[in-house]
Design an enzyme around this catalytic site. Sequence first.
Site, PDB file in Angstrom:
ATOM      1  N   SER A 195       0.826  -1.202   0.000  1.00 43.65           N
ATOM      2  CA  SER A 195       0.000   0.000   0.000  1.00 43.65           C
ATOM      3  C   SER A 195       0.862   1.254   0.000  1.00 43.65           C
ATOM      4  O   SER A 195       1.967   1.260   0.551  1.00 43.65           O
ATOM      5  CB  SER A 195      -0.896   0.009   1.247  1.00 43.65           C
ATOM      6  OG  SER A 195      -1.509   1.269   1.421  1.00 43.65           O
ATOM      7  N   TYR A 197      -2.475  -0.185  10.018  1.00 43.18           N
ATOM      8  CA  TYR A 197      -2.652  -0.742   8.677  1.00 43.18           C
ATOM      9  C   TYR A 197      -1.351  -0.608   7.881  1.00 43.18           C
ATOM     10  O   TYR A 197      -0.866  -1.572   7.275  1.00 43.18           O
ATOM     11  CB  TYR A 197      -3.792  -0.032   7.950  1.00 43.18           C
ATOM     12  CG  TYR A 197      -3.868  -0.362   6.487  1.00 43.18           C
ATOM     13  CD1 TYR A 197      -4.240  -1.635   6.061  1.00 43.18           C
ATOM     14  CD2 TYR A 197      -3.548   0.591   5.519  1.00 43.18           C
ATOM     15  CE1 TYR A 197      -4.310  -1.950   4.704  1.00 43.18           C
ATOM     16  CE2 TYR A 197      -3.612   0.293   4.169  1.00 43.18           C
ATOM     17  CZ  TYR A 197      -3.987  -0.982   3.776  1.00 43.18           C
ATOM     18  OH  TYR A 197      -4.041  -1.292   2.432  1.00 43.18           O
TER      19      TYR A 197
END
Length: 329
Positions: A132, A157
């Site tokens: 990501s 995350y």
Amino acid sequence: MTEGGKRILVTGAAGFIGAFVAARLADMGHRVVGCDNFNDYYTPQLKHDRVAALLAPRGIPCLRLELADSLQLESLFSEYQPTLVVHLAAQAGVRYSLQNPAAYIQSNLVGFGNILEACRRHQIEHLLYASSSSVYGANAKVPFSETDRTDEPVSLYAATKKSNELMAYSYSHLYGFPATGLRFFTVYGPWGRPDMAYFSFTQKILKGEAIPVFAGGELRRDFTYVDDIVEGVVRLLFKPAVAQDGAPPHAVFNIGNHQPVRVLDFIQTLEKVLDVKAKIDFQPMQPGDVPATYADTDALRKHVGFAPATPLEQGLTRFGEWYRAWAKV
């Protein structure tokens, strides 16, 4: 599954990117099997709808499976014997990681560790996995390059995604199998995720509700259309890194549109596409958010001769058309 081609496992195949990737690979003649845990992070009905629209017509099975359960995963690998793995399953979302960190530990760390072990035991030819743009944290240097520091994540995350890169690197180093990480930048398009801003904004605008806009709408995001993401994934899947000069066959690539857009400008484009004026509820910057995301895609272009370039208005128009049909608006 169709005959011929490679045997490819796509995890998270009922997810947004996963469903499109699995469909594309099947259209290319590969034998694709998907898996997903169909959790309720957002409405599972949308996941079942994706399976019905994109996977079922192509004969792609999508098995209900929990990657954190190593026995379930071993059974899947033993039965289908994949030669390539596209690992897109993960607990997504920056803000939700502040509320439910355990979900990220299970899916993104335990689940990913199980994927690496299964790939090692079954000697797969290439593991391509989702990272990501969040790994860049509050990086002030733009555009973000794969050589920038990524050791100061501002959300759990992001920390789990950076951990995935480190885990994959070590497995690639120790066991020699090729692994490639993809740092996705704000993916959008038809069949997308309801927790993403473009989706929730569309829902609220069409209902006449106010949309929450953080940090004065000055945040900038590198919105990347899903078709471009799929193209990058497929090209990279069949061009794994090669071990050289003592380095393992592991690589990480940005895959973004290389054109960051201010959130207020994004909203104006969405208003134009929907032909509806938005009501805006300005709110302060949220924990875990970053000021900007901006992909340097030179490495991707050099490796596979492609980089995303779909204009935002074109992509949002396609999304708007899909949403009105899906939501029956």
